[in-house]
Motif scaffolding. Structure first.
Motif, PDB file in Angstrom:
ATOM      1  N   UNK A  32      48.994  40.423  41.370  1.00  0.00           N
ATOM      2  CA  UNK A  32      48.410  41.695  40.962  1.00  0.00           C
ATOM      3  C   UNK A  32      46.962  41.705  41.434  1.00  0.00           C
ATOM      4  N   UNK A  33      46.721  42.408  42.533  1.00  0.00           N
ATOM      5  CA  UNK A  33      45.401  42.433  43.157  1.00  0.00           C
ATOM      6  C   UNK A  33      44.666  43.701  42.763  1.00  0.00           C
ATOM      7  N   UNK A  34      44.334  43.820  41.505  1.00  0.00           N
ATOM      8  CA  UNK A  34      43.588  44.935  40.940  1.00  0.00           C
ATOM      9  C   UNK A  34      44.433  46.179  40.727  1.00  0.00           C
ATOM     10  N   UNK A  35      45.121  46.672  41.769  1.00  0.00           N
ATOM     11  CA  UNK A  35      45.866  47.917  41.617  1.00  0.00           C
ATOM     12  C   UNK A  35      47.213  47.797  42.316  1.00  0.00           C
ATOM     13  N   UNK A  36      48.272  48.184  41.629  1.00  0.00           N
ATOM     14  CA  UNK A  36      49.591  48.266  42.244  1.00  0.00           C
ATOM     15  C   UNK A  36      50.179  49.631  41.908  1.00  0.00           C
ATOM     16  N   UNK A  37      50.780  50.274  42.916  1.00  0.00           N
ATOM     17  CA  UNK A  37      51.474  51.532  42.704  1.00  0.00           C
ATOM     18  C   UNK A  37      52.959  51.266  42.937  1.00  0.00           C
ATOM     19  N   UNK A  58      62.474  37.309  26.935  1.00  0.00           N
ATOM     20  CA  UNK A  58      62.624  36.868  28.316  1.00  0.00           C
ATOM     21  C   UNK A  58      62.413  38.055  29.260  1.00  0.00           C
ATOM     22  N   UNK A  59      61.206  38.602  29.286  1.00  0.00           N
ATOM     23  CA  UNK A  59      60.973  39.842  30.034  1.00  0.00           C
ATOM     24  C   UNK A  59      61.107  39.687  31.534  1.00  0.00           C
ATOM     25  N   UNK A  60      60.841  38.512  32.057  1.00  0.00           N
ATOM     26  CA  UNK A  60      60.804  38.359  33.506  1.00  0.00           C
ATOM     27  C   UNK A  60      62.169  38.506  34.146  1.00  0.00           C
ATOM     28  N   UNK A  61      63.230  38.338  33.372  1.00  0.00           N
ATOM     29  CA  UNK A  61      64.560  38.335  33.962  1.00  0.00           C
ATOM     30  C   UNK A  61      65.068  39.737  34.276  1.00  0.00           C
ATOM     31  N   UNK A  62      64.411  40.775  33.766  1.00  0.00           N
ATOM     32  CA  UNK A  62      64.952  42.105  34.007  1.00  0.00           C
ATOM     33  C   UNK A  62      63.861  43.132  34.317  1.00  0.00           C
ATOM     34  N   UNK A  63      62.797  42.697  34.933  1.00  0.00           N
ATOM     35  CA  UNK A  63      61.738  43.640  35.281  1.00  0.00           C
ATOM     36  C   UNK A  63      61.006  43.227  36.540  1.00  0.00           C
ATOM     37  N   UNK A  64      59.980  43.985  36.861  1.00  0.00           N
ATOM     38  CA  UNK A  64      59.090  43.649  37.960  1.00  0.00           C
ATOM     39  C   UNK A  64      57.969  42.782  37.404  1.00  0.00           C
ATOM     40  N   UNK A  65      57.788  41.623  38.005  1.00  0.00           N
ATOM     41  CA  UNK A  65      56.879  40.630  37.445  1.00  0.00           C
ATOM     42  C   UNK A  65      55.661  40.458  38.349  1.00  0.00           C
ATOM     43  N   UNK A  66      54.493  40.448  37.731  1.00  0.00           N
ATOM     44  CA  UNK A  66      53.233  40.228  38.436  1.00  0.00           C
ATOM     45  C   UNK A  66      52.548  38.991  37.885  1.00  0.00           C
ATOM     46  N   UNK A  67      51.753  38.380  38.738  1.00  0.00           N
ATOM     47  CA  UNK A  67      50.944  37.241  38.312  1.00  0.00           C
ATOM     48  C   UNK A  67      49.474  37.571  38.506  1.00  0.00           C
ATOM     49  N   UNK A  68      48.679  37.352  37.472  1.00  0.00           N
ATOM     50  CA  UNK A  68      47.230  37.497  37.538  1.00  0.00           C
ATOM     51  C   UNK A  68      46.630  36.104  37.445  1.00  0.00           C
ATOM     52  N   UNK A  69      45.832  35.729  38.429  1.00  0.00           N
ATOM     53  CA  UNK A  69      45.133  34.446  38.409  1.00  0.00           C
ATOM     54  C   UNK A  69      43.647  34.723  38.254  1.00  0.00           C
ATOM     55  N   UNK A  70      43.057  34.221  37.199  1.00  0.00           N
ATOM     56  CA  UNK A  70      41.652  34.513  36.935  1.00  0.00           C
ATOM     57  C   UNK A  70      40.753  33.744  37.895  1.00  0.00           C
ATOM     58  N   UNK A  71      39.585  34.306  38.166  1.00  0.00           N
ATOM     59  CA  UNK A  71      38.609  33.631  39.018  1.00  0.00           C
ATOM     60  C   UNK A  71      37.461  33.049  38.208  1.00  0.00           C
TER      61      UNK A  71
END
Length: 339
Positions: A32-37, A58-71
């Motif tokens: 997830x790079x700030x904005x996704x459409x 178990x939300x990841x098994x039936x949806x669109x999954x994003x990863x946010x990595x903090x800086x």
């Protein structure tokens, strides 16, 4: 080889992604790079892979999954908005489910790792805190189903994140550099990301540096691209360099009134160099001609204050004044007056 440095105005860009995503393998979440459409869809029967009830376990098994990595450690926000669902006869759910968790295993988060789980039909902002840099958070978006619904709705949405723990910006020059053939540009002030990669024609010293030295290999306008990378996110910007031909002063004038070489011409010294300081000296070092700029109305005709000069060698100094300091490059040489 000389270098030219030119002041610039900074512009800031953020990493923006555009994609259409169906349900995916939870072992490979999208960054997830700030904005996704995105757009959540189901198949024609309403039994698509995103059909789900409020499944926070178990939300990841039936949806669109994003990863946010903090800086960095600190606060950040997740905003889900601009939800537009296409429903049909109340047979499809009319919203989305947003789940956030911080499990070490994105495929099996477990209830203890759930930070938030919300049904959303309009918009929602979640305030979160990262304890450290490089901390992973997972965001799952999937369709909302209620009793009597045959499937989740076809919903478009905008998902974005912001805040000190996640934001980065690539700052680059936003004005055009202008140099003479054979000169170089020292790029300055490019900052904001972990890694850089420059590309373009000519010579780029250390193309993985934030601020390399660039030497174009011809005359004209050259575009160079810098790609900045922060984790899994990329952003690109361009720098333009305009290369002008070197000036070519004539080495002889014959001011005899025949209309041929009666004035001293300097090829390529025109209105582009309106700050140029042009001076001509006699052999004793006395200034016999000077001007700022050298346009068609300023051409030297072999006189000094209207008085005809004797034949012989005279010496010119041309300071184009195109550098950041307002001085140089400087061209010197001799011009012969012949009658």
């Amino acid at each position: 080889m000389s270098s030219v440095r030119i002041k610039w105005l900074a512009s800031i860009w953020i990493c923006v992604g555009l994609q259409v995503v169906m349900a995916q393998d939870c072992s490979d979440p999208a960054p997830l790079c700030f904005v996704q459409f995105n757009n959540i869809t189901v198949d024609s029967t309403g039994n698509g892979p995103l059909m789900a009830d409020l499944n926070c376990a178990n939300p990841a098994m039936n949806g669109t999954l994003y990863q946010i990595t903090t800086i960095a450690p600190g606060d950040f926000q997740i905003l889900l908005e601009n939800i537009q669902c296409d429903t049909a006869g109340n047979q499809l759910g009319d919203g989305l489910i947003l789940t956030v968790y911080d499990s070490a295993d994105p495929c099996n988060p477990g209830p203890a790792s759930i930070i938030a789980c919300e049904m959303v039909s309009d918009q929602i902002t979640l305030d979160l805190t990262a304890a450290t840099a490089d901390q992973n958070f997972y965001v799952a978006i999937y369709g909302d189903m209620e009793a009597g619904d045959s499937g989740p709705a076809d919903c478009g949405y905008e998902l974005q994140t912001s805040g000190e723990a996640v934001e980065f910006a690539l700052t680059v020059p936003s004005v055009q550099y202008e140099i003479l053939l054979g000169q170089s540009v020292d790029i300055e002030g490019v900052t904001g990301v972990e890694e850089y990669l420059w590309s373009g024609s000519g010579q780029i010293t250390e193309d993985t540096m934030a601020n390399p030295t660039i030497t174009p290999n011809g005359i004209g306008e050259f575009t160079y691209q810098v790609m900045g990378t922060q984790g899994d996110c990329e952003v690109t910007e361009e720098v333009t360099i305009l290369v002008q031909p070197n000036i070519i002063p004539a080495d002889v004038i014959t001011p005899n009134g025949d209309g041929i070489n009666d004035e001293w011409y300097v090829l390529f010294l025109d209105e582009r160099f309106d700050r140029a300081d042009v001076r001509i000296f006699d052999r004793w070092g006395q200034v016999v001609y000077k001007s700022i700029g050298y346009g068609v109305t300023q051409l030297w005709d072999g006189t000094n204050n209207g008085n005809r000069l004797p034949a012989g060698a005279y010496y010119y100094v041309i300071d184009l004044k195109t550098s950041e300091s307002g001085e140089g490059p400087v061209f010197t040489g001799a011009v012969n007056v012949i009658y």
